[in-house]
Motif scaffolding. Structure first.
Motif, mmCIF file in Angstrom:
data_model
loop_
_atom_site.group_PDB
_atom_site.id
_atom_site.type_symbol
_atom_site.label_atom_id
_atom_site.label_comp_id
_atom_site.label_asym_id
_atom_site.label_seq_id
_atom_site.Cartn_x
_atom_site.Cartn_y
_atom_site.Cartn_z
ATOM 1 N N GLY A 1 -5.378 -1.287 8.717
ATOM 2 C CA GLY A 1 -4.347 -1.846 7.846
ATOM 3 C C GLY A 1 -3.085 -2.179 8.617
ATOM 4 N N ARG A 2 -2.677 -1.280 9.524
ATOM 5 C CA ARG A 2 -1.459 -1.490 10.313
ATOM 6 C C ARG A 2 -1.595 -2.711 11.214
ATOM 7 N N SER B 1 -2.157 -6.018 9.325
ATOM 8 C CA SER B 1 -0.877 -6.461 8.758
ATOM 9 C C SER B 1 -0.019 -7.135 9.821
ATOM 10 N N VAL C 1 5.604 -5.126 4.239
ATOM 11 C CA VAL C 1 4.395 -5.938 4.436
ATOM 12 C C VAL C 1 3.908 -6.525 3.111
ATOM 13 N N GLY D 1 3.774 -10.478 1.952
ATOM 14 C CA GLY D 1 2.583 -11.125 1.413
ATOM 15 C C GLY D 1 2.850 -11.803 0.080
ATOM 16 N N LEU E 1 -2.438 -10.784 3.575
ATOM 17 C CA LEU E 1 -1.340 -9.954 4.068
ATOM 18 C C LEU E 1 -0.967 -8.895 3.044
ATOM 19 N N ALA F 1 -3.738 -6.314 3.108
ATOM 20 C CA ALA F 1 -3.629 -5.477 4.307
ATOM 21 C C ALA F 1 -2.491 -4.472 4.155
ATOM 22 N N GLY F 2 -1.412 -4.874 3.507
ATOM 23 C CA GLY F 2 -0.305 -3.954 3.257
ATOM 24 C C GLY F 2 -0.705 -2.820 2.328
ATOM 25 N N TYR G 1 -2.918 -0.519 4.333
ATOM 26 C CA TYR G 1 -2.041 0.233 5.223
ATOM 27 C C TYR G 1 -1.342 1.363 4.469
#
Length: 150
Positions: A48-49, A52, A116, A120, A128, A131-132, A135
């Motif tokens: 995730g990190r 992102s 993040v 997005g 994005l 993914a945030g 994360y």
């Protein structure tokens, strides 16, 4: 398609600010995946990190619409708000390096994930934002495991 259609220089700067403290912490402290009961969550947090950071810097063109209208105003709004959140993020990392307090670590997780996810949403980048969220889930797990042992 030009280079700047693919690479977002401001996003690249934000991604560097986002990832650098994690790399510095990993270099200065011994952290092992064996310290956590669920290794899959460790890898989810890492994925995730870095995903992102990648999506902040690179426009892949999948599930992306870019800034909504008025484009210049939304881009300026994103730049100011995300820049402010990442400045707070960097200051929180400095505080955490000095004190190692649980509150600073939780604030780091929340501020970085919100930055993040917010990016997005404002840029209309579904991947994005996703993914945030990944994360955030992974980092909250790591946070709870890390501080439960202290």
């Amino acid at each position: 398609m030009s280079f700047f259609d693919v690479v977002n220089l401001r996003g690249l700067l934000f991604a560097a600010i986002f990832v650098t403290p994690h790399i510095f912490y990993a270099r200065t402290h011994t952290v092992s995946t064996a310290d956590y009961s669920n290794r899959a969550m460790v890898y989810i947090a890492r994925a995730g990190r870095f995903f992102s950071a990648f999506l902040l810097a690179i426009n892949i063109g999948v599930l992306e619409q870019g800034f909504p209208e008025p484009k210049a105003l939304m881009e300026r709004f994103w730049l100011i708000t995300t820049g402010a959140m990442l400045l707070i993020y960097a200051l929180l990392w400095l505080l955490f390096f000095k004190t190692g307090k649980k509150g600073a670590a939780l604030a780091i997780v929340i501020v970085s994930a919100v930055a993040v996810i917010f990016s997005g949403i404002v840029q209309v980048k579904t991947l994005l934002m996703t993914a945030g969220i990944v994360y955030l889930i992974g980092e909250l797990y790591l946070f709870s495991q890390f501080f439960s042992k202290r």
